[in-house]
Scaffold this motif. Sequence first.
Motif, PDB file in Angstrom:
ATOM      1  N   GLN A 289       0.798  -1.217   0.000  1.00  0.00           N
ATOM      2  CA  GLN A 289       0.000   0.000   0.000  1.00  0.00           C
ATOM      3  C   GLN A 289       0.837   1.277   0.000  1.00  0.00           C
ATOM      4  OE1 GLN A 289      -2.986   0.850  -0.423  1.00  0.00           O
ATOM      5  NE2 GLN A 289      -4.358  -0.823   0.050  1.00  0.00           N
ATOM      6  N   ASP A 290       2.034   1.210   0.477  1.00  0.00           N
ATOM      7  CA  ASP A 290       2.860   2.422   0.617  1.00  0.00           C
ATOM      8  C   ASP A 290       4.106   2.256  -0.233  1.00  0.00           C
ATOM      9  OD1 ASP A 290       4.171   4.696   1.398  1.00  0.00           O
ATOM     10  OD2 ASP A 290       3.843   4.418   3.541  1.00  0.00           O
ATOM     11  N   TYR A 291       4.146   2.955  -1.372  1.00  0.00           N
ATOM     12  CA  TYR A 291       5.283   2.795  -2.270  1.00  0.00           C
ATOM     13  C   TYR A 291       5.464   4.065  -3.099  1.00  0.00           C
ATOM     14  CZ  TYR A 291       1.593   1.706  -5.681  1.00  0.00           C
ATOM     15  OH  TYR A 291       0.480   1.756  -6.472  1.00  0.00           O
ATOM     16  N   ARG A 292       6.557   4.112  -3.809  1.00  0.00           N
ATOM     17  CA  ARG A 292       6.883   5.272  -4.640  1.00  0.00           C
ATOM     18  C   ARG A 292       6.856   4.880  -6.112  1.00  0.00           C
ATOM     19  NH1 ARG A 292       8.637   9.945  -2.656  1.00  0.00           N
ATOM     20  NH2 ARG A 292       9.055  10.090  -0.411  1.00  0.00           N
ATOM     21  N   VAL A 293       6.319   5.776  -6.911  1.00  0.00           N
ATOM     22  CA  VAL A 293       6.299   5.603  -8.363  1.00  0.00           C
ATOM     23  C   VAL A 293       6.722   6.926  -8.977  1.00  0.00           C
ATOM     24  CG1 VAL A 293       4.848   5.207 -10.363  1.00  0.00           C
ATOM     25  CG2 VAL A 293       4.506   3.853  -8.316  1.00  0.00           C
ATOM     26  N   LEU A 294       7.771   6.858  -9.793  1.00  0.00           N
ATOM     27  CA  LEU A 294       8.330   8.075 -10.374  1.00  0.00           C
ATOM     28  C   LEU A 294       8.635   9.047  -9.230  1.00  0.00           C
ATOM     29  CD1 LEU A 294       5.904   8.412 -13.438  1.00  0.00           C
ATOM     30  CD2 LEU A 294       8.158   7.343 -13.367  1.00  0.00           C
ATOM     31  N   ARG A 295       8.057  10.217  -9.273  1.00  0.00           N
ATOM     32  CA  ARG A 295       8.298  11.180  -8.184  1.00  0.00           C
ATOM     33  C   ARG A 295       7.106  11.279  -7.228  1.00  0.00           C
ATOM     34  NH1 ARG A 295       7.609  13.960 -12.909  1.00  0.00           N
ATOM     35  NH2 ARG A 295       5.880  15.431 -13.070  1.00  0.00           N
ATOM     36  N   TYR A 296       6.231  10.299  -7.329  1.00  0.00           N
ATOM     37  CA  TYR A 296       5.038  10.321  -6.492  1.00  0.00           C
ATOM     38  C   TYR A 296       5.163   9.303  -5.365  1.00  0.00           C
ATOM     39  CZ  TYR A 296       3.561  12.241 -10.981  1.00  0.00           C
ATOM     40  OH  TYR A 296       3.501  12.954 -12.134  1.00  0.00           O
ATOM     41  N   HIS A 297       4.718   9.713  -4.208  1.00  0.00           N
ATOM     42  CA  HIS A 297       4.659   8.822  -3.056  1.00  0.00           C
ATOM     43  C   HIS A 297       3.199   8.447  -2.849  1.00  0.00           C
ATOM     44  CE1 HIS A 297       5.204   8.197   1.564  1.00  0.00           C
ATOM     45  NE2 HIS A 297       5.010   7.061   0.911  1.00  0.00           N
ATOM     46  N   ILE A 298       2.845   7.231  -3.259  1.00  0.00           N
ATOM     47  CA  ILE A 298       1.475   6.748  -3.122  1.00  0.00           C
ATOM     48  C   ILE A 298       1.331   6.140  -1.731  1.00  0.00           C
ATOM     49  CG2 ILE A 298      -0.275   5.180  -4.006  1.00  0.00           C
ATOM     50  CD1 ILE A 298       0.978   5.464  -6.748  1.00  0.00           C
ATOM     51  N   VAL A 299       0.577   6.806  -0.888  1.00  0.00           N
ATOM     52  CA  VAL A 299       0.420   6.375   0.494  1.00  0.00           C
ATOM     53  C   VAL A 299      -0.608   5.251   0.610  1.00  0.00           C
ATOM     54  CG1 VAL A 299      -0.195   7.123   2.827  1.00  0.00           C
ATOM     55  CG2 VAL A 299       1.058   8.667   1.312  1.00  0.00           C
ATOM     56  N   HIS A 300      -1.682   5.366  -0.164  1.00  0.00           N
ATOM     57  CA  HIS A 300      -2.764   4.391  -0.020  1.00  0.00           C
ATOM     58  C   HIS A 300      -3.544   4.322  -1.324  1.00  0.00           C
ATOM     59  CE1 HIS A 300      -5.344   1.847   2.416  1.00  0.00           C
ATOM     60  NE2 HIS A 300      -6.407   2.448   1.910  1.00  0.00           N
ATOM     61  N   VAL A 301      -3.979   3.116  -1.677  1.00  0.00           N
ATOM     62  CA  VAL A 301      -4.820   2.887  -2.849  1.00  0.00           C
ATOM     63  C   VAL A 301      -6.110   2.242  -2.363  1.00  0.00           C
ATOM     64  CG1 VAL A 301      -5.004   1.811  -5.119  1.00  0.00           C
ATOM     65  CG2 VAL A 301      -2.763   2.538  -4.271  1.00  0.00           C
TER      66      VAL A 301
END
Length: 473
Positions: A289-301
């Motif tokens: 659930q908590d990961y980084r993609v490109l320059r985005y920090h995706i906290v929750h999906v």
Amino acid sequence: HCVCLFDLSEKNDPPEANAGGPYTVRYPETEKILDGSRSTDDYGKGMKYSWTQTSGPRDVILKGTNTSRLVVSKLHIDPAQGSPTIFTFNLTITDYGNLTSTATAHLEYRKDPKILPHVSAGPDLTVALPQNTAILNGSATWDDFGITSYQWSRSDHSPAAGIPLLDSDSKPVLILSDLVNGTYNFTLRVTNGQGVSASDAMVLHVLANPHDRHIIQLHLDADISNFTRADLKDLGKYLSLTLDDYTIQFQGVYESHPHTVVEFYAVDTRTDTFMNVSDAWRKLTENGQDYRVLRYHIVHVDMKECQLSCSDHGTCDKRSRRCHCDTFWMENPFTANTGRQESNCEWSVFYVVLIVIGILFGFGIVFWLSCWCCLRRRNMARTKRRIRYAIHDHSDDAESKRMLTKGQQYIELKEHLGYQQSSLMQSESETEEEVLFDSAKKRRSSSPQMKNNKLNTEKYGKNSSLVNTVIPK
């Protein structure tokens, strides 16, 4: 055609116009007939009538201006004059000799102050999300005394979300933003120039987004003011590649402190079909659930509306996106709090209870065995049998060579030596053994105990002498 012949030799007097009145009309009536039929002429025939308005609001409607009766309609209060509003009309009579006469009719239009203003909040409206704005038009409201104030309000049972823009809640047209799914009941209340108030109600229906069940929510660790349109486009490209080249349709970007939430759904534009939201969610949470993609920090999906199967043992709440398990089923906390953090109903309460009882029983057995072993070792150390020693002469007599038992030694010593006067000395020590010593010197001494020792010698043998005996505490 009719040819009229007049005798011009006779004297012709001017006609006398009579417009009637004064006239008074009260609201809600808006029409009045002005009667000029009482006008006279000495000849009595051939008169011409002409009505004209000379004062008052000019938007009234006049019918029959060339007849003896004038119909005036659409009467109303002039906001500038107030009530009453004065209308004046001139009636001009012309006889056959072109002699004329004019009369004036006065008409007062009054409104009862107790009569309420005419209020219109507009028709009921229906909008569907993601459109979250609406315009409520109350401009059809009017009153002859004029409207001095407008006030929009909603019922207590209406959703609290939805804010008026530009102070429009005190204007004829109300503009609302940030609406949510639900039913809003609005009331428009107005007050006229006489202080009389009236109101009208309307209903605003805000329908749920028909695409909600297909929408994915990304919670980004980003400041919404710094999240640009270019960032949104780049994020869309990544999502399209991750979701098997489906087309990404963004539904909204908003702040949910402290995160920026991006809502979208994936659609195949060739077949106009939506990607299954559960499949999309699993693809985006393969790495947790908590990961980084490109320059985005995706906290929750998350899914906007829960589509989880709940292990086929429960139902998923659309708003909380958590599974409500059936009776005798419960959530697996390891699956729910690690990795995808997927809510579930995997565990049977019956089996969980059995396992817990088994574990507790196992721990109880281990604990009991440990305690039992410790106590056993301790008791064995305390109750260890003591070794008794008896020294005999080198006599071949079997009776003198045998080792006496503890009970026999103690009883015989008590009987023949005397328990109170025995030469056996008891040593009280903190060791595990207590030794009684009988010295050879003492046996050979001339003390009174020697006699008793002789009895002992006769019992155990002539050549034997008891050196020591070990007796437990």
